[in-house]
Design an enzyme around this catalytic site. Structure first.
Site, PDB file in Angstrom:
ATOM      1  N   CYS A  75       0.866  -1.171   0.000  1.00 26.80           N
ATOM      2  CA  CYS A  75       0.000   0.000   0.000  1.00 26.80           C
ATOM      3  C   CYS A  75       0.910   1.229   0.000  1.00 26.80           C
ATOM      4  O   CYS A  75       1.740   1.383   0.913  1.00 26.80           O
ATOM      5  CB  CYS A  75      -0.865  -0.037   1.254  1.00 26.80           C
ATOM      6  SG  CYS A  75      -1.905   1.411   1.491  1.00 26.80           S
ATOM      7  N   CYS A 186      -1.190   3.701  -6.443  1.00 25.07           N
ATOM      8  CA  CYS A 186      -2.022   3.111  -5.385  1.00 25.07           C
ATOM      9  C   CYS A 186      -2.257   1.673  -5.820  1.00 25.07           C
ATOM     10  O   CYS A 186      -2.585   1.425  -6.992  1.00 25.07           O
ATOM     11  CB  CYS A 186      -3.348   3.863  -5.289  1.00 25.07           C
ATOM     12  SG  CYS A 186      -4.573   3.040  -4.241  1.00 25.07           S
TER      13      CYS A 186
END
Ligand code: DGL
Length: 257
Positions: A75, A186
Site C-alpha cells: 500500500c 495506489c
C-alpha cells in the site's frame, strides 16, 4: 522460530495489495503467504498520517508476531506513513514498501508528461514530494488524487458503469494521448488498469510498482538465506479485518482484468 518455510505477509488497507500478492506469487510460487486486508478501516488515503501509522504499525507487528519472515506493505499510503518508523523499530527485519513508480516513468522517454494517480495522503507526504523533486528535471509530473476509485475497487464491483463514468470525468483533461505516461501510485488501481488505459489512450505507458516490490522482497529474503526450499506450490491464507471480505479477496486474486 522463523524458517525458510515461514510465510511472507502482505498487508494493505483492503483489496489493493492483492495486485502485489499476484506478482509475488508469480515470482515466488513456492512461498507461503498470509494476505491481510484492513477493509474494516479502509480507505486509508483520506485519513491522517498519524491514524494510518497507528493502523499500519499494529497490523505489521501482528503479522511479525505470528512468525512472518518478511512483511510487504502493499500500500503506497501505508508505506508513506509508516515504513520508515517500522524499519527503525525493527532493524534487520525485511519490510518492503510500495512507492509510486516515478523513476521508470520519468526515464521512459525524453521529457514525458506523466500523470500520477494516487491517494491524497500519498501525494501530500514528504516522501512523494522528495521523489518527484529528484526527477523534476527529467519529466513533467501531474499529481492527481483519485480517492473515489479506491472505493469502487474496494466494493469489488470491478469495471462497473459508475466506475467508468467516474474515471471518464476525472481523467477527461488528460484523455486521448494528452499525457505520455501514467503512474498507478495506489495498489488498488491496477484493477482499473484497462479502463484507465482506454480513456488516456492505448499508446500511453502505464507504470506500477508491484513487480519492483516483489523483486525487492525476493532480494531481501535471498540476502538472509530465507527463500523457501519447497518445490511445491505454496499456500495463501486470506484474512481481513472485515470477515465478509475474505471470499471477495480470493475472487479478486483470480480476477482476469
Ligand atoms: N492501496 C492503497 C495505496 O496503495 C490505498 C487505498 C486506501 O486509500 O485505502 O495507496
Amino acid at each position: 522460530m522463523i524458517t525458510k518455510r515461514s510465510p511472507i505477509a502482505v498487508f494493505d488497507s483492503g483489496m489493493g495489495g492483492i495486485t502485489v500478492l499476484r506478482k509475488l506469487h508469480k515470482l515466488m510460487p513456492h512461498e507461503n503467504y498470509i494476505y491481510f486486508g484492513d477493509s474494516a478501516n479502509a480507505p486509508y488515503g483520506v485519513k491522517t498520517t498519524e491514524e494510518i501509522r497507528r493502523l499500519t504499525t499494529q497490523a505489521v507487528e501482528n503479522l511479525m508476531a505470528r512468525g512472518a519472515k518478511a512483511v510487504v506493505i502493499a500500500c503506497n499510503t501505508a508505506t508513506s506513513a509508516a515504513a520508515t518508523s517500522l524499519r527503525e523499530k525493527h532493524p534487520g527485519f525485511p519490510i518492503v514498501g510500495l512507492e509510486p513508480a516515478i523513476k521508470p516513468a520519468a526515464l521512459s522517454m525524453e521529457w514525458p508528461r506523466v500523470l500520477v494517480l494516487a491517494t491524497p495522503l500519498t501525494l501530500r507526504e514528504e516522501k512523494f514530494q522528495n521523489l518527484m523533486a529528484r526527477f523534476a528535471d527529467r519529466a513533467e509530473f501531474i499529481p492527481l488524487p483519485v480517492p473515489v476509485l479506491v472505493e469502487f475497487i474496494e466494493s469489488g464491483n470491478l469495471d462497473s458503469d459508475e466506475e467508468i463514468e467516474y474515471l471518464e470525468r476525472v481523467l477527461e483533461p488528460y484523455a486521448d494521448h494528452r499525457v505520455d505516461a501514467v503512474v498507478l501510485g495506489c495498489t488498488h488501481f491496477p484493477f482499473a488498469r484497462r479502463n484507465i488505459q482506454h480513456i488516456l489512450g492505448e499508446e500511453v505507458l502505464v507504470f506500477d510498482g508491484s513487480m519492483g516490490a516483489a523483486r525487492q522482497c525476493q532480494r531481501l529474503l535471498a540476502e538472509q538465506d530465507r527463500l523457501t526450499d519447497s518445490e511445491t506450490e505454496g499456500m495463501i491464507s486470506f484474512e481481513n479485518s472485515d470477515d465478509s471480505k475474505v471470499e471477495q479477496s480470493i475472487e479478486m486474486f483470480y480476477y482476469k482484468g
